[in-house]
Design a protein around this motif. Structure first.
Motif, PDB file in Angstrom:
ATOM      1  N   UNK A 127       0.820  -1.219   0.000  1.00  0.00           N
ATOM      2  CA  UNK A 127       0.000   0.000   0.000  1.00  0.00           C
ATOM      3  C   UNK A 127       0.849   1.262   0.000  1.00  0.00           C
ATOM      4  N   UNK A 128       2.151   1.118   0.266  1.00  0.00           N
ATOM      5  CA  UNK A 128       3.041   2.274   0.246  1.00  0.00           C
ATOM      6  C   UNK A 128       3.843   2.373  -1.055  1.00  0.00           C
ATOM      7  N   UNK A 129       3.815   1.339  -1.889  1.00  0.00           N
ATOM      8  CA  UNK A 129       4.442   1.393  -3.202  1.00  0.00           C
ATOM      9  C   UNK A 129       5.927   1.115  -3.229  1.00  0.00           C
ATOM     10  N   UNK A 130       6.509   0.757  -2.094  1.00  0.00           N
ATOM     11  CA  UNK A 130       7.926   0.411  -2.078  1.00  0.00           C
ATOM     12  C   UNK A 130       8.096  -1.094  -2.253  1.00  0.00           C
ATOM     13  N   UNK A 131       9.356  -1.508  -2.465  1.00  0.00           N
ATOM     14  CA  UNK A 131       9.652  -2.880  -2.872  1.00  0.00           C
ATOM     15  C   UNK A 131       9.865  -3.829  -1.706  1.00  0.00           C
ATOM     16  N   UNK A 132       9.516  -3.413  -0.500  1.00  0.00           N
ATOM     17  CA  UNK A 132       9.700  -4.271   0.661  1.00  0.00           C
ATOM     18  C   UNK A 132       9.043  -3.683   1.896  1.00  0.00           C
ATOM     19  N   UNK A 133       9.395  -4.240   3.038  1.00  0.00           N
ATOM     20  CA  UNK A 133       8.845  -3.797   4.314  1.00  0.00           C
ATOM     21  C   UNK A 133       9.516  -2.499   4.747  1.00  0.00           C
ATOM     22  N   UNK A 134       8.717  -1.542   5.176  1.00  0.00           N
ATOM     23  CA  UNK A 134       9.276  -0.259   5.603  1.00  0.00           C
ATOM     24  C   UNK A 134       9.705  -0.303   7.066  1.00  0.00           C
ATOM     25  N   UNK A 135      10.776   0.411   7.366  1.00  0.00           N
ATOM     26  CA  UNK A 135      11.225   0.576   8.739  1.00  0.00           C
ATOM     27  C   UNK A 135      11.626   2.027   8.958  1.00  0.00           C
ATOM     28  N   UNK A 136      11.515   2.481  10.187  1.00  0.00           N
ATOM     29  CA  UNK A 136      11.888   3.854  10.516  1.00  0.00           C
ATOM     30  C   UNK A 136      13.170   3.845  11.316  1.00  0.00           C
TER      31      UNK A 136
END
Length: 330
Positions: A127-136
């Motif tokens: 749903x965020x359009x990036x190629x993997x899991x997001x981390x901060x």
């Protein structure tokens, strides 16, 4: 007697020119991309505005279009999926009944001899359009490399179980080829080849693809994991890493603005080499042709010959169907 070189002797007739031609593009060299949509509308066929002549297709429409293309001589395809639902982990990308998985089963059941390649990535499914899991990390949001590898393994295995002939990771996570090889081998897919997007640049030429695959990042960009267009030596490092991790094919993406990179990889490695003539390259040629500024057939074939001349063995191109159907290649 003249003491100068008479190169024109070998250009005198079409037959002579063909006889001494150094490079040839054939149907065997070309791979056609398709965008398959998970929809209840079996007649869904939507032209992509930024890619004239290219469509998002339902499974039924894909089946019809593929049958015509295979009858004309198309031999290889690569599949991209557009799911009904997206989430943070792109779970539809590795669902057993996901849209690409169903498209693979359909293509292989109708055309067993067709080479079916699947794009292994998550950007179309998150749903965020990036190629993997997001981390901060501190105030920066980025893609988490190692946890993403686990999901890519699941994607590749699901594609293999569906019957894919080749899996092609395009995510540009470090270590992805090794991760996929280990997972595929563990599941018994020892002979399934990996076509690595080994050298994938953070290119402005991808714009129309993001319309087609509905994968535009909701925030930020992909420059932290795709390559800087200014770099060439980095391409050799990326390719060398993938060779060590047991990639079976290497790929350069985009193609037209990166012919020097294609040549570097051809000279440096002996694996089969693919090049992706991407959406922006296609759309630029189509737009100029529609305005009457260029000869579409001539420029299309010249662009493909240039990619082949630079050293590519295989070309992924949105022109594949058309040039085969119209007999521009055989």
């Amino acid at each position: 007697m003249a003491d100068f070189f008479r190169g024109r002797r070998l250009r005198n007739t079409a037959a002579l020119r063909a006889l001494v031609s150094e490079n040839l593009v054939t149907a065997q060299d070309l791979i056609m991309p398709y965008f398959i949509v998970d929809t209840d509308d079996s007649t869904f066929r939507k032209e992509i505005p930024s890619m004239p002549g290219q469509f998002q297709l339902s499974l039924d429409e894909f089946e019809k279009q593929l049958a015509e293309a295979v009858a004309a001589g198309l031999r290889s395809i690569i599949l991209f999926g557009i799911p009904k639902c997206k989430d943070a982990t792109g779970s539809e990308g590795y669902a057993d009944d996901g849209i690409v998985q169903r498209a693979v089963r359909l293509a292989k059941s109708r055309h067993p001899e067709l080479v079916v390649i699947t794009d292994v990535c998550l950007c179309e499914y998150t749903d965020h359009g990036h190629c993997g899991i997001l981390q901060k990390i501190n105030d920066d949001v980025t893609v988490a490399n190692d946890s993403t590898l686990e999901l890519l393994q699941r994607v590749a295995i699901s594609h293999a179980k569906a019957g894919a002939d080749i899996v092609a990771p395009s995510d540009m996570m470090d270590g992805r080829v090794q991760a996929l090889r280990e997972a595929l081998d563990a599941e018994g897919f020892v002979n399934l080849p990996i076509m690595s997007y080994a050298v994938k640049y953070a290119s402005a030429f991808y714009g129309p693809f993001r319309d087609a695959a509905e994968s535009t990042p909701q925030s930020g960009d992909r420059k932290s994991y795709q390559m800087d267009p200014a770099n060439s030596r980095e391409a050799l490092r990326e390719a060398a890493a993938d060779v060590l991790e047991e990639a079976d094919f290497l790929m350069v993406k985009p193609a037209g603005a990166y012919l020097d990179i294609i040549r570097m990889l051809r000279d440096g490695f002996d694996l089969p080499l693919a090049a992706y003539q991407v959406s922006g390259e296609y759309s630029i040629i189509m737009a100029a042709a529609q305005n009457g500024w260029i000869d579409l057939d001539a420029v299309t074939m010249e662009s493909l010959i240039a990619i082949k001349r630079a050293g590519a063995d295989l070309i992924i191109t949105y022109f594949a169907e058309d040039v085969i159907k119209r007999g521009l290649v055989r």
